[in-house]
Design a protein around this motif. Sequence first.
Motif, PDB file in Angstrom:
ATOM      1  N   THR A 120       0.848  -1.189   0.000  1.00  0.00           N
ATOM      2  CA  THR A 120       0.000   0.000   0.000  1.00  0.00           C
ATOM      3  C   THR A 120       0.888   1.246   0.000  1.00  0.00           C
ATOM      4  O   THR A 120       2.117   1.154   0.123  1.00  0.00           O
ATOM      5  CB  THR A 120      -0.909   0.013   1.240  1.00  0.00           C
ATOM      6  OG1 THR A 120      -0.090   0.065   2.413  1.00  0.00           O
ATOM      7  CG2 THR A 120      -1.784  -1.233   1.296  1.00  0.00           C
ATOM      8  N   VAL A 165      -3.541  10.190   9.133  1.00  0.00           N
ATOM      9  CA  VAL A 165      -5.000  10.316   9.196  1.00  0.00           C
ATOM     10  C   VAL A 165      -5.624   8.933   9.312  1.00  0.00           C
ATOM     11  O   VAL A 165      -5.290   8.017   8.561  1.00  0.00           O
ATOM     12  CB  VAL A 165      -5.532  11.046   7.953  1.00  0.00           C
ATOM     13  CG1 VAL A 165      -7.057  11.131   7.995  1.00  0.00           C
ATOM     14  CG2 VAL A 165      -4.922  12.448   7.856  1.00  0.00           C
ATOM     15  N   SER A 166      -6.522   8.774  10.284  1.00  0.00           N
ATOM     16  CA  SER A 166      -7.191   7.489  10.483  1.00  0.00           C
ATOM     17  C   SER A 166      -8.195   7.256   9.356  1.00  0.00           C
ATOM     18  O   SER A 166      -8.899   8.162   8.909  1.00  0.00           O
ATOM     19  CB  SER A 166      -7.905   7.483  11.843  1.00  0.00           C
ATOM     20  OG  SER A 166      -8.481   6.227  12.082  1.00  0.00           O
ATOM     21  N   HIS A 167      -8.250   6.009   8.879  1.00  0.00           N
ATOM     22  CA  HIS A 167      -9.147   5.700   7.760  1.00  0.00           C
ATOM     23  C   HIS A 167      -9.557   4.230   7.831  1.00  0.00           C
ATOM     24  O   HIS A 167      -8.965   3.428   8.574  1.00  0.00           O
ATOM     25  CB  HIS A 167      -8.453   5.996   6.418  1.00  0.00           C
ATOM     26  CG  HIS A 167      -7.162   5.260   6.244  1.00  0.00           C
ATOM     27  ND1 HIS A 167      -7.083   3.961   5.794  1.00  0.00           N
ATOM     28  CD2 HIS A 167      -5.880   5.658   6.478  1.00  0.00           C
ATOM     29  CE1 HIS A 167      -5.816   3.575   5.746  1.00  0.00           C
ATOM     30  NE2 HIS A 167      -5.053   4.596   6.154  1.00  0.00           N
ATOM     31  N   GLY A 168     -10.546   3.877   7.061  1.00  0.00           N
ATOM     32  CA  GLY A 168     -10.999   2.494   7.011  1.00  0.00           C
ATOM     33  C   GLY A 168     -10.046   1.626   6.216  1.00  0.00           C
ATOM     34  O   GLY A 168      -9.321   2.112   5.338  1.00  0.00           O
ATOM     35  N   VAL A 169     -10.026   0.323   6.527  1.00  0.00           N
ATOM     36  CA  VAL A 169      -9.127  -0.609   5.848  1.00  0.00           C
ATOM     37  C   VAL A 169      -9.872  -1.908   5.558  1.00  0.00           C
ATOM     38  O   VAL A 169     -10.843  -2.250   6.242  1.00  0.00           O
ATOM     39  CB  VAL A 169      -7.872  -0.904   6.707  1.00  0.00           C
ATOM     40  CG1 VAL A 169      -6.963   0.285   6.756  1.00  0.00           C
ATOM     41  CG2 VAL A 169      -8.271  -1.355   8.102  1.00  0.00           C
ATOM     42  N   GLU A 175      -0.983  -4.001   9.650  1.00  0.00           N
ATOM     43  CA  GLU A 175      -0.833  -2.779  10.424  1.00  0.00           C
ATOM     44  C   GLU A 175       0.311  -2.933  11.422  1.00  0.00           C
ATOM     45  O   GLU A 175       0.451  -3.980  12.054  1.00  0.00           O
ATOM     46  CB  GLU A 175      -2.136  -2.470  11.165  1.00  0.00           C
ATOM     47  CG  GLU A 175      -2.141  -1.154  11.910  1.00  0.00           C
ATOM     48  CD  GLU A 175      -3.497  -0.893  12.548  1.00  0.00           C
ATOM     49  OE1 GLU A 175      -4.074   0.175  12.325  1.00  0.00           O
ATOM     50  OE2 GLU A 175      -3.984  -1.782  13.293  1.00  0.00           O
ATOM     51  N   LEU A 191     -11.097   1.548  12.552  1.00  0.00           N
ATOM     52  CA  LEU A 191     -10.247   2.460  11.792  1.00  0.00           C
ATOM     53  C   LEU A 191      -8.783   2.228  12.158  1.00  0.00           C
ATOM     54  O   LEU A 191      -8.460   1.539  13.132  1.00  0.00           O
ATOM     55  CB  LEU A 191     -10.645   3.904  12.071  1.00  0.00           C
ATOM     56  CG  LEU A 191     -12.096   4.284  11.709  1.00  0.00           C
ATOM     57  CD1 LEU A 191     -12.370   5.738  12.075  1.00  0.00           C
ATOM     58  CD2 LEU A 191     -12.358   4.038  10.228  1.00  0.00           C
ATOM     59  N   THR A 192      -7.884   2.798  11.388  1.00  0.00           N
ATOM     60  CA  THR A 192      -6.452   2.567  11.608  1.00  0.00           C
ATOM     61  C   THR A 192      -5.924   3.221  12.881  1.00  0.00           C
ATOM     62  O   THR A 192      -4.861   2.839  13.371  1.00  0.00           O
ATOM     63  CB  THR A 192      -5.644   3.097  10.417  1.00  0.00           C
ATOM     64  OG1 THR A 192      -5.874   4.510  10.292  1.00  0.00           O
ATOM     65  CG2 THR A 192      -6.058   2.391   9.139  1.00  0.00           C
TER      66      THR A 192
END
Length: 269
Positions: A120, A165-169, A175, A191-192
């Motif tokens: 990623t 920035v926290s985001h969906g995965v 991680e 979220l991350t």
Amino acid sequence: MSRSGVDRYASHRLRPAGRGHGRTGDVVDLLADPSDAAPDDVLDLGRVDARAAGADTLLGSTAPDARMGFGQTVTSGSRIELDTAFHGFGRALTGSPLFRLPVPALRLTAGPWDIEVLETAGIRSIPGIRELIETSAYIVSPSSDHVGLRLTGPVRHPHDTAEIVSHGVPIGALEILHADELIVLGRYRSLTAGYPIVGVATQTCLPLLGQAGPGRELRFRWVDRDSAVHRIAERAAELRALERAIPVRWCQVFQCITGADGGYAGDAG
């Protein structure tokens, strides 16, 4: 053991274990109907003549005699070969093609499991992490749960302290936590929370990750998008082959039950 020897020991005493449906001391005929034995039942084979089992003899006896150099013993792990005409239980329906469907199956090997992953954008924030993950072994930790597989093994962290920035995965995201731990996120991920995501396991490897228990060794192999899509296409083709085979098999089983003339095969007239 001869055929007569097999017939001689065909019926054995049944000692039910726990939920067994028989009674202690019941006699079952395994050759006639193996379904009489329930799971976890203990079968007492009784006394078997070692000479009938093909064992070596000394002066007509199979008893060991170390002084005569005849020290054969049966211990844990010993291999005993029997001469028998018995070839297993025959069942008309279980031998039908219905039970030979081309069902895709996971290859759960005894050694390390290879997991294919896609990189990623977050991998660029940690120099050398790609090479480190690819050349290292990771062990599934007992603290793993439905949130993800916690893996013990070497990791690296971003050099800068810039906020992520926290985001969906997706499921299968790799991680890196602050506690020097790599985690493969599962279905109950959130979220991350600002942790870097360096890769995502391919879709075809998710079933394998679902079977990875504590102590399992995992190794990650980087693949490109085209390879991952090709794997998905192969899996879809296997499922389509299974879909086509099911109605054909059922027709063959129906013919086996009813007979060629459409009548029930068990009817005498």
